[in-house]
Design an enzyme around this catalytic site. Sequence first.
Site, PDB file in Angstrom:
ATOM      1  N   ASP A  91       0.861  -1.188   0.000  1.00  0.00           N
ATOM      2  CA  ASP A  91       0.000   0.000   0.000  1.00  0.00           C
ATOM      3  C   ASP A  91       0.896   1.235   0.000  1.00  0.00           C
ATOM      4  O   ASP A  91       1.539   1.553   1.007  1.00  0.00           O
ATOM      5  CB  ASP A  91      -0.900   0.023   1.237  1.00  0.00           C
ATOM      6  CG  ASP A  91      -2.013  -1.011   1.184  1.00  0.00           C
ATOM      7  OD1 ASP A  91      -1.913  -1.973   0.396  1.00  0.00           O
ATOM      8  OD2 ASP A  91      -2.982  -0.879   1.957  1.00  0.00           O
ATOM      9  N   LYS A 153      -6.971   3.374  -3.002  1.00  0.00           N
ATOM     10  CA  LYS A 153      -7.292   3.325  -1.570  1.00  0.00           C
ATOM     11  C   LYS A 153      -7.513   4.738  -1.062  1.00  0.00           C
ATOM     12  O   LYS A 153      -6.769   5.657  -1.403  1.00  0.00           O
ATOM     13  CB  LYS A 153      -6.149   2.641  -0.815  1.00  0.00           C
ATOM     14  CG  LYS A 153      -6.289   2.619   0.699  1.00  0.00           C
ATOM     15  CD  LYS A 153      -5.093   1.908   1.340  1.00  0.00           C
ATOM     16  CE  LYS A 153      -5.092   2.054   2.840  1.00  0.00           C
ATOM     17  NZ  LYS A 153      -3.913   1.402   3.478  1.00  0.00           N
ATOM     18  N   LYS A 182     -10.302   0.213  -2.222  1.00  0.00           N
ATOM     19  CA  LYS A 182     -10.114  -0.064  -0.797  1.00  0.00           C
ATOM     20  C   LYS A 182     -10.498   1.162   0.006  1.00  0.00           C
ATOM     21  O   LYS A 182      -9.982   2.257  -0.223  1.00  0.00           O
ATOM     22  CB  LYS A 182      -8.670  -0.457  -0.496  1.00  0.00           C
ATOM     23  CG  LYS A 182      -8.407  -0.687   0.998  1.00  0.00           C
ATOM     24  CD  LYS A 182      -6.991  -1.181   1.268  1.00  0.00           C
ATOM     25  CE  LYS A 182      -6.702  -1.272   2.751  1.00  0.00           C
ATOM     26  NZ  LYS A 182      -5.331  -1.774   3.043  1.00  0.00           N
TER      27      LYS A 182
END
Length: 223
Positions: A91, A153, A182
């Site tokens: 991430d 995300k 996400k």
Amino acid sequence: MNIKEILNKVDHTILTQEVTWEQVKEICDDGMRYETASVCIPPSFVRRASDYVQGRLPICTVIGFPNGYSTTVVKCAETEDAVNNGASEIDMVINIGWVKEGNYDAVLDEINQIKVACHGKLLKVIVETCLLTKEEKIRLTEIVSKSNADFIKTSTGFSISGATFEDIEIFAEHISGETKIKAAGGISSIEDAERFIELGADRLGTSKIVKIVKDINVSEVNS
């Protein structure tokens, strides 16, 4: 949607500055017990966690975290190191300053360089929606969709706020290709988790959902 389906989409997360191995070990145990999508932990614990779970649970870690303004070379080196240590999901945080300058070409190039450094592992791109205008959120959704990344995300959870339902609606409306979504930051109830999934989130970054489920199980045992 049942609890198991929600848990299967949770990146069970611990990223606070004071985190210890015992805390990481506990969320790894919980991740394996409740079959979460992954555990998301600091890079310094990736090797130990990977050895501990022995392939029974994906290990996710963060790159350029939480501010995103490390150089691309540094972010790529962090990524290579994390993958070599056993991370199967990365991430990364984008450079928000580049977004504010309108330098989207640099953002796209950095994402793709980091994806190369992932060596086939999943890449999720944190755009920190709480710092963005609606127009910037739309543009970044298009950029991440155009890139080789796997997910967009919402948040680090370390800025002024986390994911909102509106963020996910914007992503879902403008996303394309195989890119997934996400939601992360501030997801603190089963009801909210379910709502984020209904709106289009395929993953949830949260430290609270597993804790809630554990408390429910304790209550059921004691009833």
